[in-house]
Design an enzyme around this catalytic site. Sequence first.
Site, PDB file in Angstrom:
ATOM      1  N   GLY A   1       0.207  -1.111   0.358  1.00 27.10           N
ATOM      2  CA  GLY A   1       0.566   0.031   0.179  1.00 27.10           C
ATOM      3  C   GLY A   1       0.736   1.150   0.107  1.00 27.10           C
ATOM      4  O   GLY A   1       1.902   1.286   0.196  1.00 27.10           O
TER       5      GLY A   1
ATOM      6  N   GLY B   1      -1.184   7.163   2.443  1.00 29.73           N
ATOM      7  CA  GLY B   1      -0.148   7.951   2.876  1.00 29.73           C
ATOM      8  C   GLY B   1       0.870   7.430   4.273  1.00 29.73           C
ATOM      9  O   GLY B   1       1.764   7.885   4.290  1.00 29.73           O
ATOM     10  N   ILE B   2      -0.269   6.010   4.731  1.00 29.38           N
ATOM     11  CA  ILE B   2       1.043   5.781   5.827  1.00 29.38           C
ATOM     12  C   ILE B   2       2.033   4.622   4.737  1.00 29.38           C
ATOM     13  O   ILE B   2       3.518   4.935   4.858  1.00 29.38           O
ATOM     14  CB  ILE B   2       0.795   4.793   6.263  1.00 29.38           C
TER      15      ILE B   2
ATOM     16  N   LYS C   1      -6.994  -0.409  13.333  1.00 29.57           N
ATOM     17  CA  LYS C   1      -7.481  -0.035  14.104  1.00 29.57           C
ATOM     18  C   LYS C   1      -8.440  -0.711  14.731  1.00 29.57           C
ATOM     19  O   LYS C   1      -8.581  -0.634  16.368  1.00 29.57           O
ATOM     20  CB  LYS C   1      -7.723   1.201  13.984  1.00 29.57           C
TER      21      LYS C   1
ATOM     22  N   GLY D   1      -7.701   7.756   3.336  1.00 31.48           N
ATOM     23  CA  GLY D   1      -8.890   6.088   4.041  1.00 31.48           C
ATOM     24  C   GLY D   1      -9.079   5.871   5.383  1.00 31.48           C
ATOM     25  O   GLY D   1     -10.352   6.428   6.131  1.00 31.48           O
TER      26      GLY D   1
ATOM     27  N   GLU E   1     -12.394   6.321   7.143  1.00 35.30           N
ATOM     28  CA  GLU E   1     -12.141   5.588   8.337  1.00 35.30           C
ATOM     29  C   GLU E   1     -12.873   5.748   9.917  1.00 35.30           C
ATOM     30  O   GLU E   1     -13.580   5.572  10.421  1.00 35.30           O
ATOM     31  CB  GLU E   1     -11.088   4.544   9.141  1.00 35.30           C
TER      32      GLU E   1
ATOM     33  N   HIS F   1     -17.255   6.142  12.606  1.00 32.70           N
ATOM     34  CA  HIS F   1     -17.171   5.996  14.049  1.00 32.70           C
ATOM     35  C   HIS F   1     -17.743   7.100  14.238  1.00 32.70           C
ATOM     36  O   HIS F   1     -18.704   7.092  15.823  1.00 32.70           O
ATOM     37  CB  HIS F   1     -15.763   6.509  14.837  1.00 32.70           C
TER      38      HIS F   1
HETATM   39  C1  IKT Z   1      -4.274   6.086  13.889  1.00 33.51           C
HETATM   40  O1  IKT Z   1      -4.341   6.479  13.177  1.00 33.51           O
HETATM   41  O2  IKT Z   1      -3.652   5.623  14.749  1.00 33.51           O
HETATM   42  C2  IKT Z   1      -5.275   6.742  14.680  1.00 33.51           C
HETATM   43  C3  IKT Z   1      -5.690   7.676  14.122  1.00 33.51           C
HETATM   44  C4  IKT Z   1      -5.477   9.312  15.307  1.00 33.51           C
HETATM   45  C5  IKT Z   1      -3.871   9.389  15.517  1.00 33.51           C
HETATM   46  C6  IKT Z   1      -3.620   9.838  16.505  1.00 33.51           C
HETATM   47  C7  IKT Z   1      -1.835  10.831  16.381  1.00 33.51           C
HETATM   48  C8  IKT Z   1      -2.146  11.829  18.192  1.00 33.51           C
HETATM   49  C9  IKT Z   1      -1.088  12.929  17.053  1.00 33.51           C
HETATM   50  O3  IKT Z   1      -0.446  13.081  16.398  1.00 33.51           O
HETATM   51  O4  IKT Z   1      -1.080  13.932  18.614  1.00 33.51           O
HETATM   52  C10 IKT Z   1      -7.216   8.221  13.703  1.00 33.51           C
HETATM   53  C11 IKT Z   1      -8.014   7.565  14.612  1.00 33.51           C
HETATM   54  N1  IKT Z   1      -7.654   8.012  12.625  1.00 33.51           N
END
Ligand code: IKT
Length: 351
Positions: free
Chosen positions: A10, A13-14, A145, A212, A216, A220
């Site tokens: 993938g 972004g990540i 997540k 994405g 996600e 919620h």
């Molecule tokens: C995630 O990608 O882990 C979840 C996301 C929140 C990230 C928190 C980062 C905290 C920070 O940078 O201070 C979100 C729920 N998509």
Amino acid sequence: MDDITVAVLGTGGIGRRTLELSTHKEWLTPVAACDRHGIAVDHEGLDVTELLDATEGNIASGDGGAGDPVTDGGTAIKQSGAGEGVAASVQGDSTTTPIDDVIAESGLIDAVLMALPNLEHDFIPRVADRFVGAGYDGVLIDVLKRSRVIGLLDEREEQLVDSGITFVCGAGATPGFLTGGAALAAQSFVDVESIDIRWGVGLKSGYEDNRGTVREDIAHLDGYDIETAREMTDAEIEAVIDDHDGVLEFTDMEHADDVLLERAGICDADDVSVGGVLDVRNDEKPTTTTVSVTGTTFDGERATNTFQLGDATSMAANVNGPAIGYLKTGVRMNRNGVYGVFGPAELLPGF
Ligand code: IKT
């Protein structure tokens, strides 16, 4: 531990940020990357700069998102954008079976980071099945997540162990970084009463790359779930964001921090709460990411250990940094013959 090869599944972004961050980690060599259209492999090490430049604004596989599902070995992947993606790189080749192509190379790969969509909650477990089926014996790591995915991985524990796979799950920010931090903060106590995780993310400049993740998160909100969020068009997502003036607030999120802290023996899953605020129109965090661990010490004091992330640290830094850190720990375990499914809280002092 100074020579770890990684494949990144993938390039949303990540995936992109993992590749970028790897250029700051001498011990980590990306040797494969794929999206839905293409794969790039070089066991000597990919030219990450070229790959990122070639795929900039040309993302073929996001970390989730809308659009038509495509099939890779029978598995539907949702996409956020159209483009040549990895195939546009001089290192890339077009393929209709990107994950299988990586699996074919995996005998030479120490770790596979799955920066894949989470909107089908069994997608990552099913990808793991394919690595098991091919006899892979390295590290699989994800930044998933949802709490319910952990059970699906646990169901596969025996097969993963038999294959010699060390699976590190939920290794991003939350779950991941904040779960691990909570596990450390819990060490002051003999009884943990509650763990409250509240994150803040400002995503203006990173919005395109993280559509994405935003989708996600929308799953919620009250009135939405994974299925409805998955089917929403980009325009519908934008409308939700407009309705909230760009700032989405979440409470009681189904985030795997709860089951991952429980399986590490720290507290009951019910005692963990996760929420946060996402501002897609500002880069500033709308609230400081804060984790509060409340418990009782061995000598009878009730107290709360609190830790916060710096407001200037980005979500990308707080997801990808820990993911790569947990990956390194996973490889150390794998090289020492420790196989199975592990969450971030289990890779810290035991409770
Ligand atoms: C995630 O990608 O882990 C979840 C996301 C929140 C990230 C928190 C980062 C905290 C920070 O940078 O201070 C979100 C729920 N998509």
